[in-house]
Design an enzyme around this catalytic site. Structure first.
Site, PDB file in Angstrom:
ATOM      1  N   HIS A 283      22.979  33.873  24.131  1.00 56.46           N
ATOM      2  CA  HIS A 283      22.522  32.601  23.777  1.00 56.46           C
ATOM      3  C   HIS A 283      20.984  32.381  24.153  1.00 56.46           C
ATOM      4  O   HIS A 283      20.478  32.843  25.362  1.00 56.46           O
ATOM      5  CB  HIS A 283      23.143  31.635  24.690  1.00 56.46           C
ATOM      6  CG  HIS A 283      22.831  30.049  23.983  1.00 56.46           C
ATOM      7  ND1 HIS A 283      22.648  28.930  25.054  1.00 56.46           N
ATOM      8  CD2 HIS A 283      22.764  29.593  22.767  1.00 56.46           C
ATOM      9  CE1 HIS A 283      22.444  28.151  24.373  1.00 56.46           C
ATOM     10  NE2 HIS A 283      22.500  28.329  23.025  1.00 56.46           N
TER      11      HIS A 283
ATOM     12  N   GLU B  71      21.387  35.104  19.797  1.00 60.08           N
ATOM     13  CA  GLU B  71      21.188  33.981  18.981  1.00 60.08           C
ATOM     14  C   GLU B  71      19.799  33.437  19.581  1.00 60.08           C
ATOM     15  O   GLU B  71      19.221  33.423  20.876  1.00 60.08           O
ATOM     16  CB  GLU B  71      22.330  32.721  19.443  1.00 60.08           C
ATOM     17  CG  GLU B  71      22.059  31.528  18.787  1.00 60.08           C
ATOM     18  CD  GLU B  71      21.390  30.420  19.407  1.00 60.08           C
ATOM     19  OE1 GLU B  71      21.118  29.228  19.023  1.00 60.08           O
ATOM     20  OE2 GLU B  71      20.571  30.670  20.674  1.00 60.08           O
TER      21      GLU B  71
ATOM     22  N   ASP C 119      16.453  30.038  18.427  1.00 60.06           N
ATOM     23  CA  ASP C 119      16.298  28.854  17.638  1.00 60.06           C
ATOM     24  C   ASP C 119      14.982  28.954  16.932  1.00 60.06           C
ATOM     25  O   ASP C 119      14.013  29.564  17.938  1.00 60.06           O
ATOM     26  CB  ASP C 119      16.341  27.784  18.448  1.00 60.06           C
ATOM     27  CG  ASP C 119      17.614  27.635  19.376  1.00 60.06           C
ATOM     28  OD1 ASP C 119      18.741  27.290  18.778  1.00 60.06           O
ATOM     29  OD2 ASP C 119      17.359  27.914  20.523  1.00 60.06           O
TER      30      ASP C 119
ATOM     31  N   HIS D 264      13.627  26.043  21.066  1.00 63.66           N
ATOM     32  CA  HIS D 264      14.665  25.130  20.977  1.00 63.66           C
ATOM     33  C   HIS D 264      14.198  23.472  20.750  1.00 63.66           C
ATOM     34  O   HIS D 264      14.488  23.143  19.606  1.00 63.66           O
ATOM     35  CB  HIS D 264      15.638  25.196  22.168  1.00 63.66           C
ATOM     36  CG  HIS D 264      16.504  24.348  21.974  1.00 63.66           C
ATOM     37  ND1 HIS D 264      16.621  22.965  22.409  1.00 63.66           N
ATOM     38  CD2 HIS D 264      18.091  24.564  21.749  1.00 63.66           C
ATOM     39  CE1 HIS D 264      18.062  22.586  22.419  1.00 63.66           C
ATOM     40  NE2 HIS D 264      18.743  23.671  21.822  1.00 63.66           N
TER      41      HIS D 264
ATOM     42  N   GLU E 251      19.401  30.517  14.661  1.00 61.96           N
ATOM     43  CA  GLU E 251      19.526  29.363  14.219  1.00 61.96           C
ATOM     44  C   GLU E 251      18.390  28.496  13.546  1.00 61.96           C
ATOM     45  O   GLU E 251      17.441  28.485  14.454  1.00 61.96           O
ATOM     46  CB  GLU E 251      20.056  28.669  15.647  1.00 61.96           C
ATOM     47  CG  GLU E 251      20.590  27.317  15.281  1.00 61.96           C
ATOM     48  CD  GLU E 251      20.610  26.337  16.426  1.00 61.96           C
ATOM     49  OE1 GLU E 251      21.010  26.876  17.703  1.00 61.96           O
ATOM     50  OE2 GLU E 251      20.815  25.231  16.268  1.00 61.96           O
TER      51      GLU E 251
HETATM   52  O1  G3P Z   1      23.547  28.398  17.937  1.00 59.05           O
HETATM   53  C1  G3P Z   1      24.583  27.925  18.713  1.00 59.05           C
HETATM   54  C2  G3P Z   1      23.909  27.074  19.819  1.00 59.05           C
HETATM   55  O2  G3P Z   1      22.528  27.499  20.244  1.00 59.05           O
HETATM   56  C3  G3P Z   1      23.618  25.746  19.353  1.00 59.05           C
HETATM   57  O3  G3P Z   1      23.281  24.812  20.396  1.00 59.05           O
HETATM   58  O4  G3P Z   1      21.325  23.272  21.436  1.00 59.05           O
HETATM   59  O5  G3P Z   1      21.715  25.642  22.043  1.00 59.05           O
HETATM   60  O6  G3P Z   1      20.834  25.481  20.018  1.00 59.05           O
HETATM   61  P1  G3P Z   1      21.747  24.864  21.127  1.00 59.05           P
HETATM   62 MG    MG Z   2      20.730  27.572  19.418  1.00 57.34          MG
END
Ligand code: G3P
Ligand code: MG
Length: 243
Positions: free
Chosen positions: A12, A39, A41, A54, A114
């Site tokens: 993450h 992953e 953002d 993010h 994402e």
């Molecule tokens: O993509 C999965 C996760 O990252 C979604 O929540 O807020 O951590 O971007 P967040």
């Molecule tokens: Mg995310």
């Protein structure tokens, strides 16, 4: 439609909380822990350059403040996105999607992008991110997985680059989630791990989707999700879970 080549374990924001999120340093640390998929953002600068961040605002993870998407890429690229985390990361920059793509492609790593639009820019962000991703990965057989909580962003990505796999992110099972994922031509549904039980996993799988979960940091949750037959786990706990 559902050709799936992604590994089960996904780091993450690059390396969870072990390094400043959404930086190249985080990806490097994640890789050193054995992770082969990440992953991150991605949103747009005011001049439409996709970059990793993010929040809509800069306060939490950089040395600046205000809406990130109102600044040019040239200005964003000067910021310190590492020192907030810890002193050794001082000066670590915000990476562009182009830089992260180059790192992942040259190392053979998979990426989950994402699409995280600044408020009010869902469609534009989906279009531009998909356009960049299609170009950056044009010579690769393994494409990145594009995901978003925003159906409008995924719809724009579908129109721009239908060949890129898509995943619908869900924080709850809102009415029409399955139909929306089908309409968007998604290959995966990425839910908050608490959403998955026998019934919801069966619904998603029967419709042909891979089932992934975010953000899974407890061993008991991992065991439950594996027993349910889910396909992917996004975690912060790189020091604990070894792919
Ligand atoms: O993509 C999965 C996760 O990252 C979604 O929540 O807020 O951590 O971007 P967040
Ligand atoms: Mg995310």
């Amino acid at each position: 439609m559902n050709h799936w080549y992604f590994p089960q374990w996904i780091a993450h924001r690059g390396a969870g909380q072990l390094a400043p999120e959404n930086t190249l340093a985080a990806f490097r640390l994640g890789a050193s822990h054995g992770y082969r998929m990440f992953e991150c953002d991605v949103k747009l600068s005011s001049d439409d350059v996709p970059f990793l961040l993010h929040d809509d605002t800069l306060e939490r993870t950089t040395n600046d403040q205000g809406i990130a998407g109102k600044q040019t890429w040239q200005a964003l690229a000067q910021l310190d996105a590492g020192h907030w985390h810890s002193a050794p990361y001082k000066g670590e920059p915000i990476p562009s999607l182009d830089a992260i793509a180059a790192y992942c492609i040259s190392n053979g790593f998979d990426l989950n992008i994402e699409i995280k639009p600044t408020a009010g820019t869902d469609e534009r962000t989906g279009t531009v991110v998909a356009e960049h991703a299609a170009r950056l990965w044009q010579n690769e057989s393994r494409k990145p997985l594009l995901s978003s909580f925003k159906p409008d962003a995924l719809q724009a990505a579908l129109s721009m680059a239908p060949e890129l796999p898509r995943g619908l992110l869900l924080h709850q099972l809102w009415t029409g989630w399955l139909e929306t994922a089908l309409m968007l031509g998604c290959v995966a549904i990425i839910g908050n791990h608490k959403l998955w039980d026998t019934s919801s996993v069966t619904q998603a799988k029967s419709a042909g989707f891979k089932v992934l979960s975010y953000t899974v940091n407890d061993e008991a949750d991992v065991q439950r999700l594996l027993a349910l037959g889910t396909d992917g786990i996004i975690t912060d706990r790189l020091e604990f879970f070894k792919p």
